[in-house]
Design a protein around this motif. Structure first.
Motif, PDB file in Angstrom:
ATOM      1  N   THR A  39       0.831  -1.205   0.000  1.00 29.57           N
ATOM      2  CA  THR A  39       0.000   0.000   0.000  1.00 29.57           C
ATOM      3  C   THR A  39       0.863   1.250   0.000  1.00 29.57           C
ATOM      4  OG1 THR A  39      -0.169   0.405   2.384  1.00 29.57           O
ATOM      5  CG2 THR A  39      -1.655  -1.238   1.460  1.00 29.57           C
ATOM      6  N   ASP A  40       0.267   2.342  -0.471  1.00 28.96           N
ATOM      7  CA  ASP A  40       0.846   3.679  -0.326  1.00 28.96           C
ATOM      8  C   ASP A  40       2.294   3.750  -0.825  1.00 28.96           C
ATOM      9  OD1 ASP A  40      -1.350   5.201   1.378  1.00 28.96           O
ATOM     10  OD2 ASP A  40      -1.157   3.194   2.219  1.00 28.96           O
ATOM     11  N   LEU A  41       2.531   3.122  -1.957  1.00 25.77           N
ATOM     12  CA  LEU A  41       3.850   3.230  -2.587  1.00 25.77           C
ATOM     13  C   LEU A  41       4.098   4.656  -3.068  1.00 25.77           C
ATOM     14  CD1 LEU A  41       6.434   1.939  -3.737  1.00 25.77           C
ATOM     15  CD2 LEU A  41       5.103   1.302  -5.764  1.00 25.77           C
ATOM     16  N   HIS A  42       3.061   5.310  -3.523  1.00 28.63           N
ATOM     17  CA  HIS A  42       3.152   6.699  -4.002  1.00 28.63           C
ATOM     18  C   HIS A  42       4.223   6.862  -5.069  1.00 28.63           C
ATOM     19  CE1 HIS A  42       0.264   8.778  -1.353  1.00 28.63           C
ATOM     20  NE2 HIS A  42       0.566   7.824  -0.485  1.00 28.63           N
ATOM     21  N   SER A  43       4.458   5.809  -5.826  1.00 25.40           N
ATOM     22  CA  SER A  43       5.449   5.836  -6.905  1.00 25.40           C
ATOM     23  C   SER A  43       6.842   6.209  -6.406  1.00 25.40           C
ATOM     24  CB  SER A  43       5.018   6.791  -8.040  1.00 25.40           C
ATOM     25  OG  SER A  43       5.599   6.391  -9.267  1.00 25.40           O
ATOM     26  N   CYS A  44       7.139   5.872  -5.166  1.00 22.97           N
ATOM     27  CA  CYS A  44       8.454   6.178  -4.604  1.00 22.97           C
ATOM     28  C   CYS A  44       9.521   5.226  -5.142  1.00 22.97           C
ATOM     29  CB  CYS A  44       8.406   6.108  -3.076  1.00 22.97           C
ATOM     30  SG  CYS A  44       7.445   7.445  -2.328  1.00 22.97           S
ATOM     31  N   TYR A  45      10.759   5.669  -5.017  1.00 21.98           N
ATOM     32  CA  TYR A  45      11.897   4.964  -5.601  1.00 21.98           C
ATOM     33  C   TYR A  45      12.421   3.894  -4.651  1.00 21.98           C
ATOM     34  CZ  TYR A  45      16.626   4.333  -7.519  1.00 21.98           C
ATOM     35  OH  TYR A  45      17.789   3.813  -8.031  1.00 21.98           O
ATOM     36  N   TYR A  46      12.514   2.655  -5.173  1.00 20.72           N
ATOM     37  CA  TYR A  46      13.097   1.549  -4.424  1.00 20.72           C
ATOM     38  C   TYR A  46      14.163   0.860  -5.260  1.00 20.72           C
ATOM     39  CZ  TYR A  46      10.131   1.815  -0.345  1.00 20.72           C
ATOM     40  OH  TYR A  46       9.532   2.231   0.832  1.00 20.72           O
ATOM     41  N   GLY A  47      15.164   1.631  -5.629  1.00 19.77           N
ATOM     42  CA  GLY A  47      16.294   1.089  -6.353  1.00 19.77           C
ATOM     43  C   GLY A  47      16.046   0.993  -7.851  1.00 19.77           C
ATOM     44  N   PRO A  48      17.097   0.680  -8.603  1.00 20.42           N
ATOM     45  CA  PRO A  48      16.957   0.539 -10.052  1.00 20.42           C
ATOM     46  C   PRO A  48      15.869  -0.474 -10.401  1.00 20.42           C
ATOM     47  CG  PRO A  48      19.275   0.521  -9.409  1.00 20.42           C
ATOM     48  CD  PRO A  48      18.480   0.453  -8.147  1.00 20.42           C
ATOM     49  N   ASN A  49      14.924  -0.050 -11.227  1.00 17.20           N
ATOM     50  CA  ASN A  49      13.799  -0.905 -11.622  1.00 17.20           C
ATOM     51  C   ASN A  49      12.990  -1.419 -10.432  1.00 17.20           C
ATOM     52  OD1 ASN A  49      14.246  -0.768 -14.464  1.00 17.20           O
ATOM     53  ND2 ASN A  49      15.950  -2.197 -14.205  1.00 17.20           N
ATOM     54  N   GLN A  50      13.073  -0.687  -9.313  1.00 17.99           N
ATOM     55  CA  GLN A  50      12.310  -1.023  -8.101  1.00 17.99           C
ATOM     56  C   GLN A  50      12.736  -2.372  -7.505  1.00 17.99           C
ATOM     57  OE1 GLN A  50      11.386   2.003  -7.627  1.00 17.99           O
ATOM     58  NE2 GLN A  50       9.260   1.607  -7.080  1.00 17.99           N
ATOM     59  N   ARG A  51      13.974  -2.778  -7.748  1.00 19.94           N
ATOM     60  CA  ARG A  51      14.392  -4.107  -7.347  1.00 19.94           C
ATOM     61  C   ARG A  51      14.512  -4.278  -5.836  1.00 19.94           C
ATOM     62  NH1 ARG A  51      16.175  -7.703 -11.111  1.00 19.94           N
ATOM     63  NH2 ARG A  51      15.872  -9.135  -9.372  1.00 19.94           N
ATOM     64  N   TRP A  52      14.768  -3.208  -5.088  1.00 22.09           N
ATOM     65  CA  TRP A  52      14.827  -3.380  -3.630  1.00 22.09           C
ATOM     66  C   TRP A  52      13.484  -3.878  -3.106  1.00 22.09           C
ATOM     67  CZ3 TRP A  52      17.229   2.099  -2.569  1.00 22.09           C
ATOM     68  CH2 TRP A  52      18.537   2.120  -3.063  1.00 22.09           C
ATOM     69  N   LEU A  53      12.418  -3.380  -3.680  1.00 22.78           N
ATOM     70  CA  LEU A  53      11.086  -3.796  -3.266  1.00 22.78           C
ATOM     71  C   LEU A  53      10.712  -5.148  -3.862  1.00 22.78           C
ATOM     72  CD1 LEU A  53       8.344  -3.358  -1.936  1.00 22.78           C
ATOM     73  CD2 LEU A  53       7.675  -1.980  -3.922  1.00 22.78           C
ATOM     74  N   THR A  54      10.884  -5.301  -5.166  1.00 18.79           N
ATOM     75  CA  THR A  54      10.456  -6.549  -5.805  1.00 18.79           C
ATOM     76  C   THR A  54      11.287  -7.740  -5.348  1.00 18.79           C
ATOM     77  OG1 THR A  54      11.825  -6.089  -7.763  1.00 18.79           O
ATOM     78  CG2 THR A  54       9.516  -5.356  -7.816  1.00 18.79           C
ATOM     79  N   ASP A  55      12.578  -7.534  -5.095  1.00 17.03           N
ATOM     80  CA  ASP A  55      13.399  -8.635  -4.576  1.00 17.03           C
ATOM     81  C   ASP A  55      12.917  -9.068  -3.199  1.00 17.03           C
ATOM     82  OD1 ASP A  55      14.945  -8.667  -6.836  1.00 17.03           O
ATOM     83  OD2 ASP A  55      16.733  -7.785  -5.916  1.00 17.03           O
ATOM     84  N   ARG A  56      12.511  -8.078  -2.393  1.00 13.14           N
ATOM     85  CA  ARG A  56      12.024  -8.422  -1.056  1.00 13.14           C
ATOM     86  C   ARG A  56      10.729  -9.222  -1.136  1.00 13.14           C
ATOM     87  NH1 ARG A  56      13.415  -6.661   4.087  1.00 13.14           N
ATOM     88  NH2 ARG A  56      12.397  -8.043   5.557  1.00 13.14           N
ATOM     89  N   ILE A  57       9.873  -8.830  -2.045  1.00 11.18           N
ATOM     90  CA  ILE A  57       8.629  -9.577  -2.226  1.00 11.18           C
ATOM     91  C   ILE A  57       8.926 -10.986  -2.731  1.00 11.18           C
ATOM     92  CG2 ILE A  57       6.500  -9.696  -3.584  1.00 11.18           C
ATOM     93  CD1 ILE A  57       6.402  -6.626  -3.442  1.00 11.18           C
ATOM     94  N   ASP A  58       9.811 -11.098  -3.693  1.00 16.78           N
ATOM     95  CA  ASP A  58      10.182 -12.424  -4.195  1.00 16.78           C
ATOM     96  C   ASP A  58      10.733 -13.310  -3.078  1.00 16.78           C
ATOM     97  OD1 ASP A  58       9.423 -11.941  -6.812  1.00 16.78           O
ATOM     98  OD2 ASP A  58      11.438 -11.420  -7.491  1.00 16.78           O
TER      99      ASP A  58
END
Length: 253
Positions: free
Chosen positions: A30-49
Motif C-alpha cells: 500500500t501507499d507506494l506513491h510511486s516512490c523509488y526503491y532502487g533501479p527498476n524497483q528491485r529493492w522492493l520486488t526482490d524483497r517480495i520475491d
C-alpha cells in the motif's frame, strides 16, 4: 555503503492468522506513491520475491498525484508477471485527476482492478473471495456504500472473504459485513508513531492520536483488519518518525 542500502529496503511485518484450513501467503502493498526503491524497483520486488507470496493485494495510492508514474509502473509490471495482483484506488490516484488512466494501465498489464466488485481465486485449495472498493474521495456516502454492498453480495459464506480497501477508519461500516479479513493502508501510521502505544500522531481522516494506523485490529463483529504503514518515502511532506516503510506478509493457516 552496505548499511545505507539496507536502510532503504522496506521493513517486512509478518502476520500469522489461524483463519483457514490450508495455507495462503499474501503480500499487502500500500501507499507506494510511486516512490523509488532502487533501479527498476528491485529493492522492493526482490524483497517480495524473497517472501514468495501466493497473491499480492495492492491497497491504493500505488501511484501519486505529484510524482511520476514510472516507479509504480515498473514495480507493477514486474509483480503482475509473477503473481496474481488485486488493486483498489486510493485518494491520491483520484487527486491526480488521472485515475481512469491509472486503472486502465493496471488492467492492461493483467492486474484485477476492484471497484465495487468481488473476484474468486483458489490458492492451495483455499477458496478466497477478494472484494474491493474505490477510495471514496469524490463519492457520496451512498455511492460508496453501494459499491460495498455490490461487492459483498457476490461473496459466498463458505469461502474465505477478504475486503481490500484504502481506508482503515471506516470500521463502523466494515463491521456491518461478515468479512474474515480487511486490508487497508492510507494512514501512513500517523506519520509519527507514538512509541509503545501504537497510536499515530496524526492520520488523514482520523485526526490526532489516530487509532487505526498500524497492525492488527479486531472489529466488533469479529472481522480482523490489518493496516499497513505503507511504503511512501520521498513523497511525504513530513519525515517518518518511529515509523519505517513497510511491506506486510500475511500467512493464513
Amino acid at each position: 555503503m552496505i548499511a545505507c542500502l539496507i536502510s532503504w529496503v522496506p521493513v517486512t511485518e509478518h502476520v500469522k492468522l489461524d483463519l483457514v484450513d490450508g495455507k495462503v501467503r499474501a503480500a499487502l502493498v500500500t501507499d507506494l506513491h510511486s516512490c523509488y526503491y532502487g533501479p527498476n524497483q528491485r529493492w522492493l520486488t526482490d524483497r517480495i520475491d524473497k517472501e514468495a507470496p501466493d497473491v499480492i493485494f495492492l491497497g491504493g495510492d500505488i501511484f501519486d498525484d505529484d510524482l511520476s508514474d514510472d516507479n509504480a509502473r515498473k514495480a507493477i509490471e514486474y509483480l503482475v508477471a509473477k503473481y496474481p495482483c488485486f488493486y483498489v484506488t486510493g485518494n491520491h490516484e483520484f487527486w491526480s485527476g488521472r485515475v481512469d488512466e491509472m486503472k486502465a494501465f493496471m488492467k492492461s498489464v493483467g492486474v484485477t482492478v476492484l471497484e465495487g466488485d468481488c473476484e474468486n481465486i483458489t490458492i492451495n485449495g483455499v477458496v478466497v473471495d477478494v472484494c474491493g472498493v474505490d477510495d471514496p474521495t469524490y463519492m457520496s456516502d451512498d455511492q460508496w456504500l453501494e459499491q460495498l454492498g455490490a461487492a459483498y453480495a457476490k461473496t459466498d459464506s463458505t469461502h474465505f472473504r477478504v475486503l481490500l480497501t484504502h481506508r482503515p477508519e471506516k470500521v463502523d461500516i466494515y463491521s456491518r459485513y461478515d468479512y474474515d479479513l480487511i486490508l487497508a493502508g492510507h494512514a501512513h501510521a500517523g506519520q509519527m508513531m507514538i512509541p509503545f502505544l501504537n497510536l499515530g500522531l496524526f492520520a488523514p481522516d482520523q485526526g490526532f492520536l489516530a487509532k487505526y494506523v498500524n497492525g492488527l485490529y479486531t472489529l466488533d463483529n469479529g472481522s480482523v483488519m490489518e493496516v499497513s504503514r505503507g511504503l511512501s518515502r520521498e513523497s511525504t511532506r513530513l519525515p517518518r518518525f518511529f515509523n519505517h516503510p513497510e511491506l506486510v506478509i500475511i500467512d493464513l493457516y
